[in-house]
Design a protein around this motif. Structure first.
Motif, PDB file in Angstrom:
ATOM      1  N   ARG A  60       0.829  -1.211   0.000  1.00 36.65           N
ATOM      2  CA  ARG A  60       0.000   0.000   0.000  1.00 36.65           C
ATOM      3  C   ARG A  60       0.862   1.258   0.000  1.00 36.65           C
ATOM      4  O   ARG A  60       0.548   2.245  -0.672  1.00 36.65           O
ATOM      5  CB  ARG A  60      -0.936  -0.021   1.207  1.00 36.65           C
ATOM      6  N   VAL A  61       1.950   1.243   0.755  1.00 33.27           N
ATOM      7  CA  VAL A  61       2.854   2.396   0.797  1.00 33.27           C
ATOM      8  C   VAL A  61       3.481   2.633  -0.567  1.00 33.27           C
ATOM      9  O   VAL A  61       3.549   3.768  -1.055  1.00 33.27           O
ATOM     10  CB  VAL A  61       3.934   2.201   1.884  1.00 33.27           C
ATOM     11  N   VAL A  62       3.945   1.571  -1.222  1.00 31.07           N
ATOM     12  CA  VAL A  62       4.538   1.715  -2.555  1.00 31.07           C
ATOM     13  C   VAL A  62       3.516   2.289  -3.531  1.00 31.07           C
ATOM     14  O   VAL A  62       3.812   3.210  -4.304  1.00 31.07           O
ATOM     15  CB  VAL A  62       5.076   0.364  -3.067  1.00 31.07           C
ATOM     16  N   GLY A  63       2.305   1.751  -3.496  1.00 30.16           N
ATOM     17  CA  GLY A  63       1.274   2.260  -4.386  1.00 30.16           C
ATOM     18  C   GLY A  63       0.996   3.734  -4.174  1.00 30.16           C
ATOM     19  O   GLY A  63       0.851   4.502  -5.132  1.00 30.16           O
ATOM     20  N   GLU A  64       0.951   4.155  -2.911  1.00 29.06           N
ATOM     21  CA  GLU A  64       0.681   5.550  -2.599  1.00 29.06           C
ATOM     22  C   GLU A  64       1.851   6.446  -3.006  1.00 29.06           C
ATOM     23  O   GLU A  64       1.654   7.545  -3.554  1.00 29.06           O
ATOM     24  CB  GLU A  64       0.394   5.705  -1.103  1.00 29.06           C
ATOM     25  N   LEU A  65       3.075   6.006  -2.757  1.00 36.41           N
ATOM     26  CA  LEU A  65       4.250   6.797  -3.140  1.00 36.41           C
ATOM     27  C   LEU A  65       4.318   7.000  -4.647  1.00 36.41           C
ATOM     28  O   LEU A  65       4.571   8.108  -5.133  1.00 36.41           O
ATOM     29  CB  LEU A  65       5.525   6.101  -2.655  1.00 36.41           C
ATOM     30  N   VAL A  66       4.096   5.934  -5.387  1.00 39.82           N
ATOM     31  CA  VAL A  66       4.148   6.020  -6.849  1.00 39.82           C
ATOM     32  C   VAL A  66       3.051   6.951  -7.361  1.00 39.82           C
ATOM     33  O   VAL A  66       3.269   7.750  -8.286  1.00 39.82           O
ATOM     34  CB  VAL A  66       4.019   4.615  -7.480  1.00 39.82           C
ATOM     35  N   GLN A  67       1.880   6.871  -6.739  1.00 42.19           N
ATOM     36  CA  GLN A  67       0.777   7.748  -7.132  1.00 42.19           C
ATOM     37  C   GLN A  67       1.117   9.213  -6.845  1.00 42.19           C
ATOM     38  O   GLN A  67       0.911  10.089  -7.692  1.00 42.19           O
ATOM     39  CB  GLN A  67      -0.496   7.340  -6.383  1.00 42.19           C
ATOM     40  N   ARG A  68       1.654   9.488  -5.659  1.00 42.68           N
ATOM     41  CA  ARG A  68       1.994  10.870  -5.298  1.00 42.68           C
ATOM     42  C   ARG A  68       3.089  11.424  -6.200  1.00 42.68           C
ATOM     43  O   ARG A  68       3.089  12.605  -6.548  1.00 42.68           O
ATOM     44  CB  ARG A  68       2.456  10.940  -3.834  1.00 42.68           C
ATOM     45  N   GLN A  69       4.025  10.584  -6.580  1.00 41.75           N
ATOM     46  CA  GLN A  69       5.129  11.009  -7.435  1.00 41.75           C
ATOM     47  C   GLN A  69       4.735  10.999  -8.916  1.00 41.75           C
ATOM     48  O   GLN A  69       5.507  11.457  -9.761  1.00 41.75           O
ATOM     49  CB  GLN A  69       6.341  10.091  -7.210  1.00 41.75           C
ATOM     50  N   ARG A  70       3.554  10.454  -9.202  1.00 35.71           N
ATOM     51  CA  ARG A  70       3.091  10.315 -10.584  1.00 35.71           C
ATOM     52  C   ARG A  70       4.128   9.571 -11.418  1.00 35.71           C
ATOM     53  O   ARG A  70       4.493   9.997 -12.525  1.00 35.71           O
ATOM     54  CB  ARG A  70       2.772  11.681 -11.190  1.00 35.71           C
ATOM     55  N   ALA A  71       4.571   8.455 -10.864  1.00 35.78           N
ATOM     56  CA  ALA A  71       5.712   7.754 -11.459  1.00 35.78           C
ATOM     57  C   ALA A  71       5.361   6.374 -12.005  1.00 35.78           C
ATOM     58  O   ALA A  71       6.258   5.599 -12.324  1.00 35.78           O
ATOM     59  CB  ALA A  71       6.824   7.611 -10.413  1.00 35.78           C
ATOM     60  N   ARG A  72       4.049   6.058 -12.152  1.00 33.74           N
ATOM     61  CA  ARG A  72       3.710   4.695 -12.572  1.00 33.74           C
ATOM     62  C   ARG A  72       4.370   4.312 -13.891  1.00 33.74           C
ATOM     63  O   ARG A  72       4.825   3.175 -14.069  1.00 33.74           O
ATOM     64  CB  ARG A  72       2.186   4.539 -12.690  1.00 33.74           C
ATOM     65  N   ALA A  73       4.443   5.235 -14.829  1.00 36.06           N
ATOM     66  CA  ALA A  73       5.025   4.908 -16.133  1.00 36.06           C
ATOM     67  C   ALA A  73       6.528   4.694 -16.058  1.00 36.06           C
ATOM     68  O   ALA A  73       7.128   4.134 -16.985  1.00 36.06           O
ATOM     69  CB  ALA A  73       4.711   6.014 -17.141  1.00 36.06           C
ATOM     70  N   GLN A  74       7.144   5.115 -14.960  1.00 34.17           N
ATOM     71  CA  GLN A  74       8.596   5.029 -14.831  1.00 34.17           C
ATOM     72  C   GLN A  74       9.070   3.866 -13.967  1.00 34.17           C
ATOM     73  O   GLN A  74      10.271   3.614 -13.904  1.00 34.17           O
ATOM     74  CB  GLN A  74       9.128   6.343 -14.253  1.00 34.17           C
ATOM     75  N   VAL A  75       8.150   3.187 -13.289  1.00 30.19           N
ATOM     76  CA  VAL A  75       8.568   2.125 -12.380  1.00 30.19           C
ATOM     77  C   VAL A  75       8.092   0.758 -12.865  1.00 30.19           C
ATOM     78  O   VAL A  75       7.087   0.640 -13.573  1.00 30.19           O
ATOM     79  CB  VAL A  75       8.067   2.372 -10.938  1.00 30.19           C
ATOM     80  N   PHE A  76       8.833  -0.249 -12.455  1.00 29.38           N
ATOM     81  CA  PHE A  76       8.548  -1.655 -12.738  1.00 29.38           C
ATOM     82  C   PHE A  76       8.122  -2.252 -11.399  1.00 29.38           C
ATOM     83  O   PHE A  76       8.944  -2.440 -10.500  1.00 29.38           O
ATOM     84  CB  PHE A  76       9.819  -2.306 -13.286  1.00 29.38           C
ATOM     85  N   LEU A  77       6.819  -2.521 -11.240  1.00 28.20           N
ATOM     86  CA  LEU A  77       6.281  -2.964  -9.949  1.00 28.20           C
ATOM     87  C   LEU A  77       6.332  -4.482  -9.837  1.00 28.20           C
ATOM     88  O   LEU A  77       5.748  -5.201 -10.661  1.00 28.20           O
ATOM     89  CB  LEU A  77       4.850  -2.482  -9.771  1.00 28.20           C
ATOM     90  N   ALA A  78       7.014  -4.959  -8.802  1.00 29.55           N
ATOM     91  CA  ALA A  78       7.124  -6.392  -8.541  1.00 29.55           C
ATOM     92  C   ALA A  78       6.573  -6.683  -7.157  1.00 29.55           C
ATOM     93  O   ALA A  78       7.004  -6.079  -6.171  1.00 29.55           O
ATOM     94  CB  ALA A  78       8.585  -6.835  -8.632  1.00 29.55           C
TER      95      ALA A  78
END
Length: 305
Positions: A95-113
């Motif tokens: 949940r923390v990773v999801g929230e951080l990526v959302q706040r940073q608007r970085a979904r297109a830049q990260v590879f989620l495992a």
């Protein structure tokens, strides 16, 4: 010649380092491109430095430490890294990773495992759906069967979800050397894209069979416990860095340990966990510059005896 993307990474990371101050020796070199390696099953390039989240990201979403974790993510992404490894069993980390990526608007830049650690198809699917919600994404890049729990059932489920386009890659994991033979047997029986296991200066069993098998059979590798839960760094905390570290562009003990691992060509990405932006810069630096040859790897081993 650097690409436009690399130039943007360099410029952005320099800005991040400036914001952090001169906290890391050699940080000026962090504007160099991060080393990349291919995922054998597809040829997709993946940065060699990733981010683990065990312990470090198990906090409430309203915790003040979220600000430091946002800085970690900023340095991580702007340094050219992408793979973030988490798991439902890491407490609130998904949940923390999801929230951080959302706040940073970085979904297109990260590879989620992430991982599945359930028994039975129904419970596995329930846990996976929870991860989609926690990570705030419609597609997860990689889901791994955690610590070989109910491996055949969960891999079957993951293959179905991969065929549906909800998962891009599948894999298996473990974190102790005593499980390496079991991992190897699974790899021989079950086609997967990734395998994650422990490998470091003090835990080198993977060199015997696991790493060679992955190299020969086109399986990407994620390396956990690169510092053996911090015990390796504790051994040298009051010891000056040897002069020969400069031969491989290392400006810290952590970089030496990570470069030791990355010198093994069968390693795809190493995933040290951190909640400290300064350490994140340090880790990014390890993915740049020269890597040790066999002589220099022996020197690193000797330094940690």
């Amino acid at each position: 010649m650097q690409t436009r993307r690399q130039l943007l990474h360099r410029t952005a990371l320099l800005a991040a380092i400036t914001a952090l101050g001169s906290l890391v020796p050699g940080a000026a070199k962090a504007a160099e491109p991060l080393r990349l390696r291919k995922i054998p099953s597809t040829g997709e390039w993946l940065p060699v430095i990733g981010l683990g989240t065990s312990r470090t990201h198990d906090i409430p979403l309203d915790d003040a430490e979220m600000q430091d974790l946002l800085k970690v993510l900023r340095v991580f992404v702007e340094g050219g890294a992408s793979l973030i490894d988490t798991a439902p069993s890491y407490g609130n980390a998904d949940r923390v990773v999801g929230e951080l990526v959302q706040r940073q608007r970085a979904r297109a830049q990260v590879f989620l495992a992430t991982k599945v650690s359930a028994t039975g198809r129904e419970r596995g699917l329930e846990q996976i759906e929870d991860s989609f919600e926690a990570l705030q994404t419609d597609v997860i890049d990689l889901i791994q069967v955690h610590n070989l729990q109910d491996t055949r059932t969960q891999l079957g489920l993951l293959r179905e979800l991969k065929e549906q386009g909800r998962i891009r890659y599948i894999g298996v994991t473990h974190y102790v050397e005593s499980a390496h033979d079991r991992l190897l047997e699974v790899l021989k029986q079950e086609p997967v894209d990734f395998v994650q296991f422990n490998y470091s200066v003090s835990e080198r069993n993977a060199e015997k069979r696991l790493l060679p098998y992955c190299a020969d059979n086109g399986i990407a590798t994620l390396i956990n416990r690169p510092f053996t839960r911090g015990s390796l760094l504790s051994r040298v905390k009051d010891t000056p860095l040897p002069a020969w570290a400069g031969e491989i562009d290392a400006s810290s003990w952590a970089q030496l340990l990570l470069k030791f691992i990355l010198a093994e060509p069968a390693v795809t990405t190493v995933i040290p966990a951190t909640s400290n932006p300064r350490y994140m810069v340090d880790n990014v630096l390890a993915g740049q510059g020269r890597l040790p040859d066999e002589r220099q790897r022996r020197l690193i081993v000797e330094a940690f005896r």
